[in-house]
Design a protein around this motif. Structure first.
Motif, PDB file in Angstrom:
ATOM      1  N   ARG A   1     -24.907 -13.964 -23.971  1.00  0.00           N
ATOM      2  CA  ARG A   1     -25.620 -15.231 -23.790  1.00  0.00           C
ATOM      3  C   ARG A   1     -25.778 -15.455 -22.296  1.00  0.00           C
ATOM      4  N   TYR A   2     -27.001 -15.735 -21.911  1.00  0.00           N
ATOM      5  CA  TYR A   2     -27.252 -16.034 -20.502  1.00  0.00           C
ATOM      6  C   TYR A   2     -28.307 -17.129 -20.418  1.00  0.00           C
TER       7      TYR A   2
ATOM      8  N   LYS B   1     -29.964 -15.478 -26.205  1.00  0.00           N
ATOM      9  CA  LYS B   1     -29.033 -14.506 -26.777  1.00  0.00           C
ATOM     10  C   LYS B   1     -29.736 -13.146 -26.813  1.00  0.00           C
ATOM     11  N   TYR B   2     -29.074 -12.137 -26.280  1.00  0.00           N
ATOM     12  CA  TYR B   2     -29.600 -10.765 -26.286  1.00  0.00           C
ATOM     13  C   TYR B   2     -28.681  -9.959 -27.190  1.00  0.00           C
ATOM     14  N   TYR B   3     -29.207  -9.447 -28.313  1.00  0.00           N
ATOM     15  CA  TYR B   3     -28.388  -8.804 -29.342  1.00  0.00           C
ATOM     16  C   TYR B   3     -28.321  -7.287 -29.173  1.00  0.00           C
TER      17      TYR B   3
ATOM     18  N   ASP C   1     -17.362 -14.115 -32.016  1.00  0.00           N
ATOM     19  CA  ASP C   1     -16.078 -14.200 -31.312  1.00  0.00           C
ATOM     20  C   ASP C   1     -16.264 -13.834 -29.842  1.00  0.00           C
ATOM     21  N   PHE C   2     -15.720 -14.658 -28.972  1.00  0.00           N
ATOM     22  CA  PHE C   2     -15.792 -14.428 -27.528  1.00  0.00           C
ATOM     23  C   PHE C   2     -14.974 -13.182 -27.167  1.00  0.00           C
ATOM     24  N   VAL C   3     -15.547 -12.292 -26.322  1.00  0.00           N
ATOM     25  CA  VAL C   3     -14.810 -11.092 -25.900  1.00  0.00           C
ATOM     26  C   VAL C   3     -14.697 -10.942 -24.388  1.00  0.00           C
ATOM     27  N   ARG C   4     -15.629 -11.511 -23.612  1.00  0.00           N
ATOM     28  CA  ARG C   4     -15.553 -11.330 -22.156  1.00  0.00           C
ATOM     29  C   ARG C   4     -16.336 -12.418 -21.439  1.00  0.00           C
ATOM     30  N   ASN C   5     -15.821 -12.799 -20.255  1.00  0.00           N
ATOM     31  CA  ASN C   5     -16.509 -13.786 -19.420  1.00  0.00           C
ATOM     32  C   ASN C   5     -17.782 -13.188 -18.825  1.00  0.00           C
TER      33      ASN C   5
ATOM     34  N   PRO D   1     -29.565  -8.205 -19.797  1.00  0.00           N
ATOM     35  CA  PRO D   1     -30.617  -8.363 -18.791  1.00  0.00           C
ATOM     36  C   PRO D   1     -30.226  -9.284 -17.634  1.00  0.00           C
ATOM     37  N   GLU D   2     -29.328 -10.206 -17.858  1.00  0.00           N
ATOM     38  CA  GLU D   2     -28.850 -11.123 -16.815  1.00  0.00           C
ATOM     39  C   GLU D   2     -27.322 -11.135 -16.874  1.00  0.00           C
ATOM     40  N   ASN D   3     -26.699 -11.842 -15.973  1.00  0.00           N
ATOM     41  CA  ASN D   3     -25.250 -12.023 -15.981  1.00  0.00           C
ATOM     42  C   ASN D   3     -24.932 -12.964 -17.143  1.00  0.00           C
ATOM     43  N   GLY D   4     -24.181 -12.460 -18.168  1.00  0.00           N
ATOM     44  CA  GLY D   4     -23.975 -13.277 -19.359  1.00  0.00           C
ATOM     45  C   GLY D   4     -22.557 -13.206 -19.908  1.00  0.00           C
ATOM     46  N   THR D   5     -22.294 -14.034 -20.911  1.00  0.00           N
ATOM     47  CA  THR D   5     -21.016 -14.079 -21.614  1.00  0.00           C
ATOM     48  C   THR D   5     -21.144 -13.222 -22.868  1.00  0.00           C
ATOM     49  N   TRP D   6     -20.108 -12.414 -23.158  1.00  0.00           N
ATOM     50  CA  TRP D   6     -20.181 -11.425 -24.238  1.00  0.00           C
ATOM     51  C   TRP D   6     -19.446 -11.902 -25.488  1.00  0.00           C
ATOM     52  N   TYR D   7     -20.061 -11.594 -26.653  1.00  0.00           N
ATOM     53  CA  TYR D   7     -19.504 -11.967 -27.948  1.00  0.00           C
ATOM     54  C   TYR D   7     -19.658 -10.796 -28.915  1.00  0.00           C
ATOM     55  N   LYS D   8     -18.629 -10.627 -29.785  1.00  0.00           N
ATOM     56  CA  LYS D   8     -18.758  -9.708 -30.912  1.00  0.00           C
ATOM     57  C   LYS D   8     -18.896 -10.587 -32.134  1.00  0.00           C
TER      58      LYS D   8
END
Length: 168
Positions: A70-71, A79-81, A46-50, A36-43
């Motif tokens: 996460r935004y 956190k948006y799952y 584990d961090f996967v993308r800025n 929904p917003e500009n966020g940091t991606w995790y699987k």
């Protein structure tokens, strides 16, 4: 041309309105997650993308699972799952039910319009041919009535099966 442009604009507008909510879309062999917003991606954790509003990767057995972005909204971190599990193929297309229903309705209405146009263009007040059936040739008074008229030798074809053979 104008109808195509209007349809393209409408489809792009619908896609832009859906992208604001966030979600997962599958296209051929890849899937795209929208935060929904500009966020940091995790699987999982584990961090996967800025920071990015979307994350697109090819789908396989290793890429399915739990993701989140996460935004920050104000002072709190949200956190948006996403849980990604689906089927993909190289020649598959996702069909939105609304687009499918609109295509059917437009097809039925267009067919009805064509039928009405053809009916109105071919409708005539009177036919171009003769309006009365031709009368049979008159017989002489001494001839008894028969159920069948004799064949006219001038209009009869000379093909193999057009000749009448009388037996006996």
């Amino acid at each position: 041309m104008g109808v195509r442009a209007a349809l393209a604009f409408l489809l792009l507008f619908i896609a832009a309105a859906k992208a604001a909510d966030g979600g997962v879309t599958f296209w051929k062999e890849t899937f795209e997650m929208t935060c929904p917003e500009n966020g940091t991606w995790y699987k999982k954790e584990d961090f996967v993308r800025n920071e990015s509003p979307t994350y697109e990767i090819p789908y396989n057995g290793k890429t399915k699972g739990l993701y989140h972005c996460r935004y920050n909204q104000g002072a709190e971190e949200i956190k948006y799952y996403f849980y990604v599990k689906g089927s993909v193929c190289a020649n598959c297309f996702e069909l939105d039910p609304v687009v499918f229903a609109v295509a059917i309705v437009v097809d039925v209405v267009g067919t009805a319009c064509v039928m009405v146009i053809i009916y109105r263009c071919t409708k005539k007040k009177s036919s171009a041919g003769l309006t009365q059936a031709p009368k049979a040739p008159a017989r002489s008074r001494g001839e008894p009535p028969t159920h069948y008229e004799p064949l006219n030798p001038h209009t009869r074809a000379q093909d193999p099966y057009s000749v009448v053979n009388r037996m006996g």
